[in-house]
Design an enzyme around this catalytic site. Sequence first.
Site, PDB file in Angstrom:
ATOM      1  N   HIS A  40       0.842  -1.189   0.000  1.00 18.27           N
ATOM      2  CA  HIS A  40       0.000   0.000   0.000  1.00 18.27           C
ATOM      3  C   HIS A  40       0.881   1.245   0.000  1.00 18.27           C
ATOM      4  O   HIS A  40       1.261   1.742   1.064  1.00 18.27           O
ATOM      5  CB  HIS A  40      -0.901   0.011   1.241  1.00 18.27           C
ATOM      6  CG  HIS A  40      -1.806  -1.170   1.353  1.00 18.27           C
ATOM      7  ND1 HIS A  40      -1.349  -2.414   1.713  1.00 18.27           N
ATOM      8  CD2 HIS A  40      -3.149  -1.293   1.151  1.00 18.27           C
ATOM      9  CE1 HIS A  40      -2.369  -3.256   1.735  1.00 18.27           C
ATOM     10  NE2 HIS A  40      -3.466  -2.606   1.397  1.00 18.27           N
ATOM     11  N   GLY A 129      -3.041  -4.028  12.041  1.00 20.39           N
ATOM     12  CA  GLY A 129      -3.442  -4.675  10.801  1.00 20.39           C
ATOM     13  C   GLY A 129      -4.956  -4.661  10.770  1.00 20.39           C
ATOM     14  O   GLY A 129      -5.571  -3.972   9.953  1.00 20.39           O
ATOM     15  N   PRO A 130      -5.603  -5.412  11.699  1.00 20.46           N
ATOM     16  CA  PRO A 130      -7.053  -5.257  11.818  1.00 20.46           C
ATOM     17  C   PRO A 130      -7.369  -3.803  12.179  1.00 20.46           C
ATOM     18  O   PRO A 130      -6.953  -3.312  13.225  1.00 20.46           O
ATOM     19  CB  PRO A 130      -7.413  -6.210  12.967  1.00 20.46           C
ATOM     20  CG  PRO A 130      -6.288  -7.197  13.015  1.00 20.46           C
ATOM     21  CD  PRO A 130      -5.077  -6.433  12.615  1.00 20.46           C
ATOM     22  N   LEU A 131      -8.067  -3.126  11.307  1.00 14.81           N
ATOM     23  CA  LEU A 131      -8.255  -1.690  11.479  1.00 14.81           C
ATOM     24  C   LEU A 131      -9.031  -1.388  12.754  1.00 14.81           C
ATOM     25  O   LEU A 131      -9.952  -2.097  13.135  1.00 14.81           O
ATOM     26  CB  LEU A 131      -8.965  -1.104  10.267  1.00 14.81           C
ATOM     27  CG  LEU A 131      -8.139  -1.137   8.976  1.00 14.81           C
ATOM     28  CD1 LEU A 131      -8.960  -0.646   7.793  1.00 14.81           C
ATOM     29  CD2 LEU A 131      -6.866  -0.310   9.127  1.00 14.81           C
ATOM     30  N   HIS A 271      -4.005   2.891  -3.293  1.00 17.92           N
ATOM     31  CA  HIS A 271      -4.255   2.386  -1.944  1.00 17.92           C
ATOM     32  C   HIS A 271      -3.592   1.044  -1.706  1.00 17.92           C
ATOM     33  O   HIS A 271      -2.857   0.869  -0.740  1.00 17.92           O
ATOM     34  CB  HIS A 271      -5.763   2.276  -1.697  1.00 17.92           C
ATOM     35  CG  HIS A 271      -6.116   2.036  -0.256  1.00 17.92           C
ATOM     36  ND1 HIS A 271      -5.752   0.904   0.436  1.00 17.92           N
ATOM     37  CD2 HIS A 271      -6.811   2.801   0.630  1.00 17.92           C
ATOM     38  CE1 HIS A 271      -6.200   0.969   1.671  1.00 17.92           C
ATOM     39  NE2 HIS A 271      -6.841   2.115   1.825  1.00 17.92           N
ATOM     40  N   SER A 391     -21.050  -8.702  38.766  1.00 16.74           N
ATOM     41  CA  SER A 391     -21.339 -10.035  38.254  1.00 16.74           C
ATOM     42  C   SER A 391     -20.051 -10.807  38.018  1.00 16.74           C
ATOM     43  O   SER A 391     -19.956 -11.996  38.314  1.00 16.74           O
ATOM     44  CB  SER A 391     -22.133  -9.950  36.950  1.00 16.74           C
ATOM     45  OG  SER A 391     -23.438  -9.451  37.168  1.00 16.74           O
ATOM     46  N   GLU A 418     -16.743  -4.259  25.474  1.00 14.25           N
ATOM     47  CA  GLU A 418     -15.909  -5.447  25.620  1.00 14.25           C
ATOM     48  C   GLU A 418     -14.701  -5.412  24.696  1.00 14.25           C
ATOM     49  O   GLU A 418     -13.586  -5.763  25.100  1.00 14.25           O
ATOM     50  CB  GLU A 418     -16.733  -6.713  25.337  1.00 14.25           C
ATOM     51  CG  GLU A 418     -17.818  -6.997  26.345  1.00 14.25           C
ATOM     52  CD  GLU A 418     -19.139  -6.309  26.020  1.00 14.25           C
ATOM     53  OE1 GLU A 418     -20.107  -6.530  26.757  1.00 14.25           O
ATOM     54  OE2 GLU A 418     -19.185  -5.550  25.029  1.00 14.25           O
ATOM     55  N   HIS A 468     -20.166 -16.606  33.998  1.00 13.74           N
ATOM     56  CA  HIS A 468     -21.429 -17.054  33.401  1.00 13.74           C
ATOM     57  C   HIS A 468     -21.115 -17.950  32.197  1.00 13.74           C
ATOM     58  O   HIS A 468     -21.455 -17.657  31.068  1.00 13.74           O
ATOM     59  CB  HIS A 468     -22.299 -15.867  33.014  1.00 13.74           C
ATOM     60  CG  HIS A 468     -22.741 -15.045  34.183  1.00 13.74           C
ATOM     61  ND1 HIS A 468     -21.848 -14.426  35.044  1.00 13.74           N
ATOM     62  CD2 HIS A 468     -23.979 -14.741  34.658  1.00 13.74           C
ATOM     63  CE1 HIS A 468     -22.514 -13.778  35.994  1.00 13.74           C
ATOM     64  NE2 HIS A 468     -23.818 -13.958  35.792  1.00 13.74           N
ATOM     65  N   ASP A 476     -31.232 -16.105  31.868  1.00 19.19           N
ATOM     66  CA  ASP A 476     -30.951 -15.133  30.810  1.00 19.19           C
ATOM     67  C   ASP A 476     -31.073 -15.743  29.423  1.00 19.19           C
ATOM     68  O   ASP A 476     -31.183 -15.024  28.429  1.00 19.19           O
ATOM     69  CB  ASP A 476     -29.554 -14.527  30.981  1.00 19.19           C
ATOM     70  CG  ASP A 476     -29.565 -13.330  31.911  1.00 19.19           C
ATOM     71  OD1 ASP A 476     -30.671 -12.822  32.198  1.00 19.19           O
ATOM     72  OD2 ASP A 476     -28.490 -12.904  32.355  1.00 19.19           O
TER      73      ASP A 476
END
Length: 670
Positions: A40, A129-131, A271, A391, A418, A468, A476
């Site tokens: 790139h 790498g993972p944007l 790109h 919890s 998370e 859990h 739940d």
Amino acid sequence: MTSQTALMPVTAAAPVPERDMANAIRALAMDSVQKANSGHPGMPMGMADVATVLFNRFINIDPSRPDWPDRDRFVLSAGHGSMLQYALHYLLGYDDMQIEELQRFRQLGSRTAGHPEYGHALGVETTTGPLGQGISTAVGMALAERMLAARYGADLVDHHTYVIAGDGCLQEGISHEAIDLAGHLKLSRLIVFWDDNAISIDGPTSLSTSMDQPARFEAAGWDVQSIAGHDMEAVAAAIEAARRSDRPSLIACRTVIGKGAPNLGGSEKTHGAPLGEAEIAATRENIGWVHAPFEVPDDILFAWREIAGRGEEMRRAWERRLAASPRREAFENAVAAELPDTVFEALEAFRREHVEKATKVATRKASEMALEAINGATELTVGGSADLTHSNLTITKGMSRIAPSDYAGRYIHYGIREHGMAAAMNGIALHGGFVPYGGTFLCFADYARGAMRLSALMRQRVIYVMTHDSIGLGEDGPTHQPVEHLAMLRATPNLNVFRPADIIETAECWELALRSKDRPSVLVLSRQNLPMLRQAHSDENRSGRGAYVLREPAEHRAVTLIATGSEVEIAVAAAERLETEHGVAAAVVSMPCWELFEEQDSATRKAVLGSAPRVAVEAAARLGWDRWIGETGAFVGMAGFGASAPAPDLYRHFNITSEAVAAAALKLII
């Protein structure tokens, strides 16, 4: 071309223009991508001016000691533009980044991987790498800097975290979690440069988004500036203003992707593909770069190496302050994250006490009790939860909370984030000074998965407290009842997945997680109460083998029952039923950690598993269990999703009972 190690001082009539320094980045980026026929070039060419100003005028690093604690952190969140970082490292003089590494860009065995990888090349602070991961991990780094400064003062801790992020980083959902948390906590040492080039792989960003990114950051409590990214004085002024702010900063840099390429600049064609020989030749003429591929003139290279010299002086001055500090030993111990022996002594005493008491609690509660011992023995551990503190039971007595502009505490309220929590914990671990742990429900490992994978890839000691853990959570219902998650986590390389059966195994698993410096751990914990299953205290951490014989019959075993977590209790009841009702000698194997058991030698594994037929019981999917039970083994567990009901009803409904386990065993041996 002058070699990196033989560079001689250059005397020039005038300083080297920063534009020439930036063009060196452009040339190296386009030449490396062209030689690899992969990569790139557009982002490095577009952000070369911003990067040059940042490094030439502001950043505080020392390539000769790339890991010194008070260095500024630089995170290339837009990791596809890795040639920007590799060009910088060559120009600055990192020992492992010779020109040959740029010539081997993206080739097997080179330092110049397709995306920056932590531990693969010096000075790469995190794997990107993972944007979205880079900017989110940087939030953890910036938080760790503030927390460490609160403990040891500005004389020892006083640095910034700089990030270059692209449109992809800001479009990924994790970035929302990260910028919200950073703005709330007022992480003023975090400065993000947005490569605002309005281009993505498919074409103009207008194809898919109308987001006003500056307004979004302002709403999250950031200081925001918008500048022309190729105006170097504007870049410098923006950085100076950002460094004075009491909030995290976004500098939106309007740039041209592939800047300098006369025909392809500003196009998505720059790109993710080489420019081509003709366009590279035209670019050289356009930017006045008359030098051969991979050749950087001595005066330009010398100007870059002067930055490294300045960083070395800053580092040596810091070392003098450290040597004179009365807190030197404590600081060095914190940065090394070496847990004191008192932690493990406290856990050993904890195990002895609760074997004698035969304490019956949920393993999430057992984890809280073990944490009381751990957190009381060291200040290195920092906890948190994704809005499930009471919890997950991740806070202990005496832990004060991190708050905006108040970083002296040890507990972080990550909010309902998370994925952001997992990435921030990576940043805290990478920064150094702390051992982070954080909690959520096991089912929400789905939301944290991207960052958890990077924890394992980067070999970071990050501890995930996942409560859990099965249909045992009850009412739940199936949306919250994890079924496939253990298989997913166990499939992840370099990740220890612990599912303890009782309070003793929980303490043992905490010890193993804390001792595992080169990998993350997941503690998979029950909501329902579980009995203490050990017959006596043992100085040995039996969970450290991964699996062990909990119950060995007096006679030669006719069947082996293997279980984890809350189902070990069921396996023990099934073994007793087989013996009293059918005269069948059944052994029970508790297997709290598949990964550690896999590491044992074959003789040890054989001694534990035996040669008799095997039945596995786990309130989760079967996937992976055939490794341990063999082709003729039986499995008692889940074949689909759960349901909403009290836990005892669910275990009966899905036939995960001692009666079902005993019946499965009898089918194998009769």
